[in-house]
Design an enzyme around this catalytic site. Sequence first.
Site, mmCIF file in Angstrom:
data_model
loop_
_atom_site.group_PDB
_atom_site.id
_atom_site.type_symbol
_atom_site.label_atom_id
_atom_site.label_comp_id
_atom_site.label_asym_id
_atom_site.label_seq_id
_atom_site.Cartn_x
_atom_site.Cartn_y
_atom_site.Cartn_z
ATOM 1 N NE ARG A 41 -4.112 -1.931 2.063
ATOM 2 C CZ ARG A 41 -4.917 -2.351 3.017
ATOM 3 N NH1 ARG A 41 -4.671 -2.021 4.278
ATOM 4 N NH2 ARG A 41 -5.968 -3.099 2.737
ATOM 5 C CE LYS A 198 -20.414 -18.038 9.082
ATOM 6 N NZ LYS A 198 -20.768 -17.288 10.310
ATOM 7 N N GLY A 351 -8.853 -10.257 0.091
ATOM 8 C CA GLY A 351 -7.586 -10.741 0.647
ATOM 9 C C GLY A 351 -7.204 -12.148 0.245
#
Length: 397
Positions: A41, A198, A351
């Site tokens: 970053r 999920k 991620g």
Amino acid sequence: MNVIRFSDLCANGSAKGKRVFIRADLNVPQDDDGQITEDTRIRASVPAIRMALEVGAAVMVTSHLGRPTEGEFKPEDSLAPVAERLSELLGRRVPLVSNWVDGVDVEPGHVVLLENCRVNKGEKKNNDELARKLGALCDIFVHDAFGTSHRAEGTTYGIAQYAPVACAGPLLAAEIDAITKALANPKRPLAAIVAGSKVSTKLTILKSLANNVDQLIVGGGIANTFMLAAGLNIGKSLAEPDLLDQAKAVIDAMQARGAAVPIPTDVVTAKTFAADAVATVKAATDVADDDLILDIGPQTAQALAAQLMRAGTIVWNGPLGVFEFAAFENGTKVVAQAIAASSAFSIAGGGDTLAAIAKYGIEAQIGYISTGGGAFLEVLEGKTLPAFEILGRRAGA
């Protein structure tokens, strides 16, 4: 999407010698000693800063780091390690400035790093008094932190309301272009891969994509729920039985458009969730009651790979199985390699997805790798991000 671009302001001379405030995303991981363990970053923030310095701007850069308590600065909240790394990357000293809300001294052609912005009272809730003070610090506000663009905070939204000019930095502009290319004006067929543990966390994304994509590939625990909805036994695999109606609704919505949610025809199972568990490939119809499904099978992986090779655009969020375990990585690996080999424009985010891309060394073959986790997911949900909304509004002002 119509926004003012910082690159254009630099090119036409509008940014020359001006006070420029850059909101970057410098929220990097650190070890227990405060040492930066991964600096992607920080490196990604450098082009905007260099762009500003090259036109002789007086440059202020800030970011959040970690989860500080507003109004209570602690040493572990400090951007000091970031200032040190930024100094190395820019080849010049980058001073770190504290207590900067009421004014910043910085000369044209110089850059300072403003201490952790989330320590400022009112940052998270976008306090109007704070926003006005932030806007008064600069001539040009540059939003270059896509990872925070889904949050309406002082340094991501409020300042954009009051700064004389509010624009998108090169990193944010690249995200806007990639998102527009992949979702607003995609080359067909448009394939989306949505995977994860999920359904509930990505249900709105699945529903939104079901109205737009030609092929919706599901993986991980999400795929198990869809298999259950299709009437298959999934043993003791991770799933959400209470969301079967929702999964069926997504399948029906796709079918109504002549599109599809491919259900795995074979799977890789184990009796326990462990890296050394014995992996067994079996037909999706042969899953036993004590089986855990930890990956899609090779037949399914090859079928998906063939379909991806015919795609015009691919959106990828999430691995297809437990790719961290060697015995259960084939599905993710085959699909990743197919995306890399495809001529389609591909955009990937999240991620775990980025970890898979790094593991298989295909960074250069992905059309665009998004830097934002939550922001990327909200875009997939069809939401208008606060940063996009305010920058678009300021561009039309």
